[in-house]
Design a protein around this motif. Sequence first.
Motif, PDB file in Angstrom:
ATOM      1  N   GLY A   1       1.836   2.273  -3.316  1.00 11.60           N
ATOM      2  CA  GLY A   1       0.742   2.638  -4.207  1.00 11.60           C
ATOM      3  C   GLY A   1      -0.032   1.466  -4.783  1.00 11.60           C
ATOM      4  N   TYR A   2       0.129   0.272  -4.220  1.00 16.10           N
ATOM      5  CA  TYR A   2      -0.580  -0.901  -4.722  1.00 16.10           C
ATOM      6  C   TYR A   2      -1.714  -1.276  -3.778  1.00 16.10           C
ATOM      7  CZ  TYR A   2       3.559  -1.228  -7.620  1.00 16.10           C
ATOM      8  OH  TYR A   2       4.559  -0.940  -8.496  1.00 16.10           O
ATOM      9  N   ASP A   3      -2.794  -1.767  -4.329  1.00 12.76           N
ATOM     10  CA  ASP A   3      -3.958  -2.167  -3.550  1.00 12.76           C
ATOM     11  C   ASP A   3      -3.828  -3.646  -3.184  1.00 12.76           C
ATOM     12  OD1 ASP A   3      -6.422  -2.039  -2.303  1.00 12.76           O
ATOM     13  OD2 ASP A   3      -7.530  -2.483  -4.152  1.00 12.76           O
ATOM     14  N   ALA A   4      -2.921  -3.919  -2.265  1.00 15.38           N
ATOM     15  CA  ALA A   4      -2.703  -5.298  -1.811  1.00 15.38           C
ATOM     16  C   ALA A   4      -2.143  -5.261  -0.390  1.00 15.38           C
ATOM     17  CB  ALA A   4      -1.724  -6.019  -2.733  1.00 15.38           C
ATOM     18  N   GLU A   5      -2.421  -6.324   0.359  1.00 20.73           N
ATOM     19  CA  GLU A   5      -1.936  -6.390   1.734  1.00 20.73           C
ATOM     20  C   GLU A   5      -0.509  -6.926   1.814  1.00 20.73           C
ATOM     21  OE1 GLU A   5      -4.596  -8.352   4.410  1.00 20.73           O
ATOM     22  OE2 GLU A   5      -6.339  -7.369   3.531  1.00 20.73           O
TER      23      GLU A   5
ATOM     24  N   VAL B   1       0.839  -1.203   0.000  1.00 12.65           N
ATOM     25  CA  VAL B   1       0.000   0.000   0.000  1.00 12.65           C
ATOM     26  C   VAL B   1       0.876   1.255   0.000  1.00 12.65           C
ATOM     27  CG1 VAL B   1      -1.748   1.281   1.317  1.00 12.65           C
ATOM     28  CG2 VAL B   1      -1.877  -1.204   1.161  1.00 12.65           C
ATOM     29  N   ASN B   2       2.005   1.213   0.715  1.00 12.40           N
ATOM     30  CA  ASN B   2       2.911   2.365   0.775  1.00 12.40           C
ATOM     31  C   ASN B   2       3.549   2.662  -0.582  1.00 12.40           C
ATOM     32  OD1 ASN B   2       2.267   2.291   3.450  1.00 12.40           O
ATOM     33  ND2 ASN B   2       4.363   2.028   4.187  1.00 12.40           N
TER      34      ASN B   2
ATOM     35  N   TYR C   1       2.947  -8.666  -0.767  1.00 14.07           N
ATOM     36  CA  TYR C   1       3.500  -8.830  -2.112  1.00 14.07           C
ATOM     37  C   TYR C   1       3.326 -10.264  -2.592  1.00 14.07           C
ATOM     38  CZ  TYR C   1       5.681  -4.242  -2.150  1.00 14.07           C
ATOM     39  OH  TYR C   1       5.891  -2.895  -2.170  1.00 14.07           O
TER      40      TYR C   1
END
Length: 118
Positions: A82-86, A79-80, A88
């Motif tokens: 810029g991805y919408d995932a909890e 998220v930091n 990787y």
Amino acid sequence: MAKRRSDLGGDHLQTRCFSNGRKKKRYGLSGETIYKCLHRFEEEPDHDAAWDKVRPGRPPKLDCEEQFNFAQLLCEPPVNAGYDAEEYSIPLVQRLLDEQFDVTYSRTSVCRLLSKIE
């Protein structure tokens, strides 16, 4: 592989008496590999033939600083970045590498890269 070659070289005289099938079973190597190894021991002294020659290989796609920055990015949640995932995933890491560093890695290469930085 170098260990197996050295084992094969240590048994050099004995392996000449074995059939191809027996050599394959004993060393877990293909017949072609065994022939190449035996040829190396005939051409070079045992201590030189037992080890592969150093080959430079392809340079890494990420230099040391980029690898460090990549590792730092992975320490933070996606998220930091810029991805919408909890967390990787391999495809997300591939996307991160492409977008942040402009390099493309296969799934296998991503796994190899991740194992190097852990």
